[in-house]
Every structure is written in structure tokens, then in C-alpha cells.
Enzyme design. Sequence first.
Site, short mmCIF file in Angstrom:
data_model
loop_
_atom_site.label_atom_id
_atom_site.label_comp_id
_atom_site.label_asym_id
_atom_site.label_seq_id
_atom_site.Cartn_x
_atom_site.Cartn_y
_atom_site.Cartn_z
N SER A 132 0.86 -1.19 0.00
CA SER A 132 0.00 0.00 0.00
C SER A 132 0.89 1.24 0.00
O SER A 132 2.08 1.15 0.36
CB SER A 132 -0.85 -0.01 1.28
OG SER A 132 -1.43 1.24 1.51
N TYR A 162 -1.73 -1.15 10.76
CA TYR A 162 -1.92 -1.40 9.32
C TYR A 162 -0.74 -0.86 8.52
O TYR A 162 -0.17 -1.55 7.67
CB TYR A 162 -3.23 -0.77 8.84
CG TYR A 162 -3.45 -0.95 7.36
CD1 TYR A 162 -3.77 -2.20 6.83
CD2 TYR A 162 -3.31 0.12 6.47
CE1 TYR A 162 -3.95 -2.38 5.46
CE2 TYR A 162 -3.50 -0.05 5.10
CZ TYR A 162 -3.82 -1.30 4.61
OH TYR A 162 -3.99 -1.47 3.26
N1 LIG Z 1 -8.97 -0.42 -0.76
C1 LIG Z 1 -7.93 0.33 -0.46
O1 LIG Z 1 -8.05 1.55 -0.28
C2 LIG Z 1 -6.56 -0.29 -0.39
C3 LIG Z 1 -5.44 0.58 -0.50
C4 LIG Z 1 -4.17 0.04 -0.44
C5 LIG Z 1 -4.00 -1.33 -0.27
N2 LIG Z 1 -5.10 -2.14 -0.16
C6 LIG Z 1 -4.87 -3.58 0.05
O2 LIG Z 1 -5.47 -4.29 -1.03
C7 LIG Z 1 -5.81 -5.61 -0.57
C8 LIG Z 1 -7.23 -5.92 -0.99
O3 LIG Z 1 -8.10 -5.02 -0.32
P1 LIG Z 1 -9.52 -4.57 -0.88
O4 LIG Z 1 -9.50 -3.10 -0.89
O5 LIG Z 1 -9.86 -5.30 -2.12
O6 LIG Z 1 -10.43 -5.03 0.35
P2 LIG Z 1 -11.83 -5.79 0.44
O7 LIG Z 1 -12.74 -5.32 -0.62
O8 LIG Z 1 -12.22 -5.65 1.86
O9 LIG Z 1 -11.44 -7.31 0.13
C9 LIG Z 1 -10.64 -8.04 1.04
C10 LIG Z 1 -10.59 -9.49 0.60
O10 LIG Z 1 -9.81 -10.22 1.56
C11 LIG Z 1 -10.56 -11.34 2.03
N3 LIG Z 1 -10.24 -11.64 3.42
C12 LIG Z 1 -10.38 -10.82 4.50
N4 LIG Z 1 -10.03 -11.45 5.62
C13 LIG Z 1 -9.65 -12.71 5.24
C14 LIG Z 1 -9.19 -13.84 5.96
N5 LIG Z 1 -9.07 -13.83 7.30
N6 LIG Z 1 -8.90 -14.97 5.28
C15 LIG Z 1 -9.03 -15.01 3.93
N7 LIG Z 1 -9.45 -13.97 3.20
C16 LIG Z 1 -9.76 -12.83 3.85
C17 LIG Z 1 -12.04 -10.92 1.87
O11 LIG Z 1 -12.89 -12.04 1.70
P3 LIG Z 1 -13.78 -12.73 2.84
O12 LIG Z 1 -14.38 -11.63 3.64
O13 LIG Z 1 -14.75 -13.54 2.05
O14 LIG Z 1 -12.83 -13.57 3.60
C18 LIG Z 1 -11.96 -10.14 0.56
O15 LIG Z 1 -12.04 -11.02 -0.53
C19 LIG Z 1 -5.57 -5.62 0.94
O16 LIG Z 1 -4.33 -6.22 1.21
C20 LIG Z 1 -5.52 -4.14 1.31
O17 LIG Z 1 -4.72 -3.90 2.45
C21 LIG Z 1 -6.38 -1.64 -0.22
#
Ligand SMILES: NC(=O)c1ccc[n+]([C@@H]2O[C@H](COP(=O)([O-])OP(=O)(O)OC[C@H]3O[C@@H](n4cnc5c(N)ncnc54)[C@H](OP(=O)(O)O)[C@@H]3O)[C@@H](O)[C@H]2O)c1
Length: 259
Positions: A141, A154
Site C-alpha cells: 500500500s 496497518y
Molecule cells: N482499498 C484500499 O483503499 C486499499 C489501498 C491500499 C491497499 N489495499 C490492500 O489491497 C488488498 C485488498 O483489499 P480490498 O480493498 O480489495 O479489500 P476488500 O474489498 O475488503 O477485500 C478483502 C478481501 O480479503 C478477504 N479476506 C479478508 N479477511 C480474510 C481472511 N481472514 N482470510 C481469507 N481472506 C480474507 C475478503 O474475503 P472474505 O471476507 O470472504 O474472507 C476479501 O475477498 C488488501 O491487502 C488491502 O490492504 C487496499
Amino acid sequence: MNNKTALITGASKGIGKEFARIHASKGDNLVLIARNEELLNSFKKELMEQYKSISVEIIVKDLTKPNSAQEVYKELKEKNIQIDYLINNAGFGDYGFFVDTQWDRYDQMIDLNVKSLTHLCHLFLTDMMNRKDGKILNISSTAAFQPGPMMAVYFATKSYVLHLSEALNNEAKQSNVSVTAFCPGPTDTYFMEDSKMGTSKFIKNRKLPSAHAVALAGYDAMMSAKPVRIYGFMNKLTAFSVRLVPRKWVVSILRKMQE
Ligand SMILES: NC(=O)c1ccc[n+]([C@@H]2O[C@H](COP(=O)([O-])OP(=O)(O)OC[C@H]3O[C@@H](n4cnc5c(N)ncnc54)[C@H](OP(=O)(O)O)[C@@H]3O)[C@@H](O)[C@H]2O)c1
């Protein structure tokens, strides 16, 4: 016939789901991991209808649980599925003061964002280096580039992912294997709601990029074996400019932005 297989963690929603769509559109087979079985099943159905020539395996797994990475690896070995692309995407954050958040939440965050990611890298990178073929994409990130008051744990986990990936990329290069750290900024996904980050000044009223646009940039970075890719011009500029400013100023500015 294309016989490459991509393993994507956190593939039921957000950026992970878009990584799956991109790989499917290239003809890659998929292994999709998340906790929500219903979401994974309906996504699998959608993909199988759209892309007739690929196979989609789903693994319902909570990656915060001890040995979960080993269980995934064992299941794939038993099914004789070779992983060519590993995308460590599952992760979450939590907005608020360190002492106001329950320990369990941090315990799980470190298990998911750090421990299971590292274990999956260890298991699959070993095989990839032996084969002299394969690519890993670890989702870090823009939070990785500075300390983050009000999301302290985080930010620290994402810094770990950045540094781990750069070091592993250096070690794996001679075996023709790449490890890419991908650093998106705020993105329009369920993460905003789950982490309560949508309430911060930094995010409020901002138009965020789509999960698909962000995943496409991550896919390109992995395919071109980049060690680090930051999504978006302003995010790149910010990550660079924090190097030029005294650290204590950076932390103070971040605190103001995060409030
Ligand atoms: N969105 C942002 O602003 C942003 C910015 C920078 C980096 N990121 C990074 O991008 C990545 C994806 O995030 P996103 O924004 O797509 O978030 P999201 O929409 O909340 O999706 C998160 C995914 O992770 C899965 N997950 C959560 N806890 C889990 C667990 N204990 N075991 C297995 N799977 C799990 C969730 O599925 P289930 O709930 O079905 O398990 C979901 O598929 C993350 O690493 C996040 O830190 C996000």
C-alpha cells in the site's frame, strides 16, 4: 492451450476479485481463496459461464488461522495443481487510535497481512525457484512509505510487505522468479467500510479509483517483473516526497490528514 494457474487470496471482493477477472480473461486457471463460501461459489459460476476454457478451484479458508497457508499448499499438492502466479492480496486495516482498538483485531491483522502472506511466499517461492519459473505479487500500500498515526498497525504491516517483497525479489531474481510489491492508494472497495477509513478527512469526498483499474496496474507490474509499483501519479509523488521531509514532520502531517 494456456495452462498457467493463478492463486489469489481475498478473491471474493474488491481488488482480489478484479485480479481474478483479469487472469481469467488471459485464459489462466484460477485458485480463489477467501472466507465467504457463498460469494466464492457465485463468482466461480460467473467466471465459468464467461470463460469456458479455464478451471476455477475455490478454497474456503480463514488465513488468520494457524497452519492455514500450509493447508492450502497441501491441498493443491494433493490435487496436483502447480501455481505459476501467487497473488497475496487478502488484507485489512482498522482506523482509530491504537489503544482504542481491541487486541484481537490487531492479532488477526498481523496474522493475515504479515504471517500468512510470508508463509505462502515461503511455500510457493521455494517451488518456483526450483522450477526457475513463477511470479509473486504482494499487495502492499502507499501506507508502506511512512508511519501512520490512527492506523499504526496497518501502516506497519504494509511496510513489512514492501520490504519483504523487495528483499525476496533480490534473492529470487537469479532463479528467473520475480516478487513484486504493489502499492495502491485509497481504492473504492469494501476495505473503506471494513476499516472505517471512509470517515477520515483524507478520504471523505474524494473520488477513489476503481478496484479494476488498480488491479490492472498490479497485474502489469507483476507481468513485467517490477520490484515495486505505486498506483497513480499523486501517490508516486507523495511516496517520493516523504523522503525529502524530516520524519517527525511526516508523522505530524499524516496525523492531521488521518484525523
Ligand atoms: N482499498 C484500499 O483503499 C486499499 C489501498 C491500499 C491497499 N489495499 C490492500 O489491497 C488488498 C485488498 O483489499 P480490498 O480493498 O480489495 O479489500 P476488500 O474489498 O475488503 O477485500 C478483502 C478481501 O480479503 C478477504 N479476506 C479478508 N479477511 C480474510 C481472511 N481472514 N482470510 C481469507 N481472506 C480474507 C475478503 O474475503 P472474505 O471476507 O470472504 O474472507 C476479501 O475477498 C488488501 O491487502 C488491502 O490492504 C487496499
